[in-house]
Design an enzyme around this catalytic site. Structure first.
Site, PDB file in Angstrom:
ATOM      1  N   ALA A   1       4.064   3.923   0.959  1.00 19.58           N
ATOM      2  CA  ALA A   1       4.932   4.600   1.961  1.00 19.58           C
ATOM      3  C   ALA A   1       5.772   3.290   2.475  1.00 19.58           C
ATOM      4  CB  ALA A   1       3.866   4.766   3.263  1.00 19.58           C
TER       5      ALA A   1
ATOM      6  N   HIS B   1       9.030  -3.401   3.677  1.00 15.77           N
ATOM      7  CA  HIS B   1       8.735  -3.900   2.289  1.00 15.77           C
ATOM      8  C   HIS B   1       9.875  -4.140   1.324  1.00 15.77           C
ATOM      9  CE1 HIS B   1       5.343  -0.936   3.414  1.00 15.77           C
ATOM     10  NE2 HIS B   1       4.639  -1.714   3.086  1.00 15.77           N
TER      11      HIS B   1
ATOM     12  N   MET C   1       0.809  -1.026   0.167  1.00 18.49           N
ATOM     13  CA  MET C   1      -0.021   0.008  -0.026  1.00 18.49           C
ATOM     14  C   MET C   1       0.923   1.203  -0.113  1.00 18.49           C
ATOM     15  SD  MET C   1      -3.494  -0.904   2.185  1.00 18.49           S
ATOM     16  CE  MET C   1      -2.779  -0.596   3.589  1.00 18.49           C
TER      17      MET C   1
HETATM   18  P1  AMP Z   1       1.141  -2.954   3.569  1.00 22.15           P
HETATM   19  O1  AMP Z   1       1.888  -1.864   2.468  1.00 22.15           O
HETATM   20  O2  AMP Z   1       1.575  -2.415   4.983  1.00 22.15           O
HETATM   21  O3  AMP Z   1       0.014  -3.487   2.903  1.00 22.15           O
HETATM   22  O4  AMP Z   1       2.386  -4.142   3.417  1.00 22.15           O
HETATM   23  C1  AMP Z   1       2.755  -4.855   2.189  1.00 22.15           C
HETATM   24  C2  AMP Z   1       3.329  -6.182   2.502  1.00 22.15           C
HETATM   25  O5  AMP Z   1       4.669  -5.566   3.380  1.00 22.15           O
HETATM   26  C3  AMP Z   1       2.609  -7.087   3.390  1.00 22.15           C
HETATM   27  O6  AMP Z   1       2.815  -8.258   2.796  1.00 22.15           O
HETATM   28  C4  AMP Z   1       3.144  -6.970   4.868  1.00 22.15           C
HETATM   29  O7  AMP Z   1       2.728  -7.997   5.332  1.00 22.15           O
HETATM   30  C5  AMP Z   1       4.675  -6.630   4.431  1.00 22.15           C
HETATM   31  N1  AMP Z   1       5.190  -5.936   5.573  1.00 22.15           N
HETATM   32  C6  AMP Z   1       4.523  -4.892   6.290  1.00 22.15           C
HETATM   33  N2  AMP Z   1       5.558  -4.390   7.287  1.00 22.15           N
HETATM   34  C7  AMP Z   1       6.471  -5.597   7.187  1.00 22.15           C
HETATM   35  C8  AMP Z   1       7.349  -5.720   8.161  1.00 22.15           C
HETATM   36  N3  AMP Z   1       7.999  -4.625   9.114  1.00 22.15           N
HETATM   37  N4  AMP Z   1       8.464  -6.701   7.907  1.00 22.15           N
HETATM   38  C9  AMP Z   1       8.159  -7.704   6.937  1.00 22.15           C
HETATM   39  N5  AMP Z   1       7.033  -7.381   6.204  1.00 22.15           N
HETATM   40  C10 AMP Z   1       6.267  -6.263   6.162  1.00 22.15           C
END
Ligand code: AMP
Length: 274
Positions: A29, A34, A27
């Site tokens: 940021a 990521h 998503m």
């Molecule tokens: P998001 O942008 O929050 O939807 O996350 C995108 C992907 O990154 C998802 O698969 C999350 O689980 C992964 N993700 C987010 N934060 C972390 C983190 N601290 N460590 C590993 N993967 C992450």
């Protein structure tokens, strides 16, 4: 690096890609969590597609959809530097049709813990992930263990709907204090960041107890709640097996400990597998 906003353009770009394709849905940021997914995708595939899409259907009424952090320019720099081939950044209007078919998360596993606190959240997650997997047709798609329940449900969807993609679980990236990286951490003030550290600290307390031989769920949960309740408004503390079913005792190798709570107005989650 191609920056694609249009669905037909993405389909054309995908059709012209040769070799293995890895996909990392986000998503935006972007932070080092990521990036670790992107780097792994890069290592294991000839081509990498990253999507940046703040998916409206996974946000509940009153959640932070409108103010969800956006850092388009910085995100694109990170992707370019990491060697990403395609960044897909669609408009919400493009991704959904009026009165379209839907997909609903499993009635039990999709509606407990995160699913209970955020009813319908996983329906939205699965809808968008299915669309994105169909568009990108990756060999492997990378998801963080940070969103453990989400990861388990996506693995189920891939199995239940006979999708060809391999789902690759990736370890949680933390900052030096132990705080799990999250795009939502930017909402935290200095004091709130200190309070937020109680999440990972409570998980460390649990793992320490387990390494010392403790197996009783209630004893461990109580110790975690003692720690957390001093700093945050707890949403849940759960100790379940890796299928998210309740367990009587810790089973080493098949247990996951999850915490969720509010630090000020910011809702954070964390977990650890033991
Ligand atoms: P998001 O942008 O929050 O939807 O996350 C995108 C992907 O990154 C998802 O698969 C999350 O689980 C992964 N993700 C987010 N934060 C972390 C983190 N601290 N460590 C590993 N993967 C992450």
């Amino acid at each position: 690096m191609l920056i694609i906003k249009d669905i037909d353009e993405l389909k054309r770009a995908r059709a012209s890609m040769e070799g293995s394709v890895g996909f990392v849905p986000t998503m935006g940021a972007l932070h080092p969590g990521h990036l670790s997914l992107i780097q792994r995708a890069k290592k294991e595939n000839e081509r990498v597609i990253v999507s940046i899409f703040v998916n409206p259907t996974q946000f509940l009424e009153g959640e932070d959809l409108e103010k969800y952090p956006k850092k388009e320019e910085a995100d694109l720099k990170i992707c370019k530097h990491a060697g990403v081939d395609v960044v897909f950044m669609p408009d919400a209007m493009m991704m959904y049709a009026k009165d379209e078919m839907s997909i609903i998360a499993p009635q039990v596993r999709g509606y407990l813990l995160e699913g209970e606190k955020r009813p319908g959240h996983f329906d939205g997650v699965l809808r968008v992930v299915l669309k994105l997997l169909n568009l990108t047709r990756p060999w492997k798609a990378y998801f963080g263990k940070k969103d453990a329940q989400q990861l388990a449900l996506i693995q189920s969807m891939v199995q239940d709907y006979f999708l060809d993609t391999v789902i690759v679980p990736c370890d949680i990236v933390r900052d030096s204090d132990g705080l799990a990286l999250s795009s939502r951490n930017v909402y935290l003030s200095g004091e709130e960041k200190t309070q937020a550290l109680s999440l990972s600290r409570s998980l460390r307390i649990a793992t320490k107890m387990i390494s010392s031989g403790e197996r009783n769920i209630k004893t461990i949960r109580d110790a975690m709640i003692d720690e957390l309740s001093q700093y945050i408004k707890i949403d849940y503390v759960a100790i379940v097996d890796r299928k998210f079913q309740n367990i009587e005792q810790i089973i080493i190798g098949d247990t996951i400990i999850l915490v969720a709570g509010f630090v000020g107005a910011t809702r954070l989650i964390d977990n650890i597998q033991v």
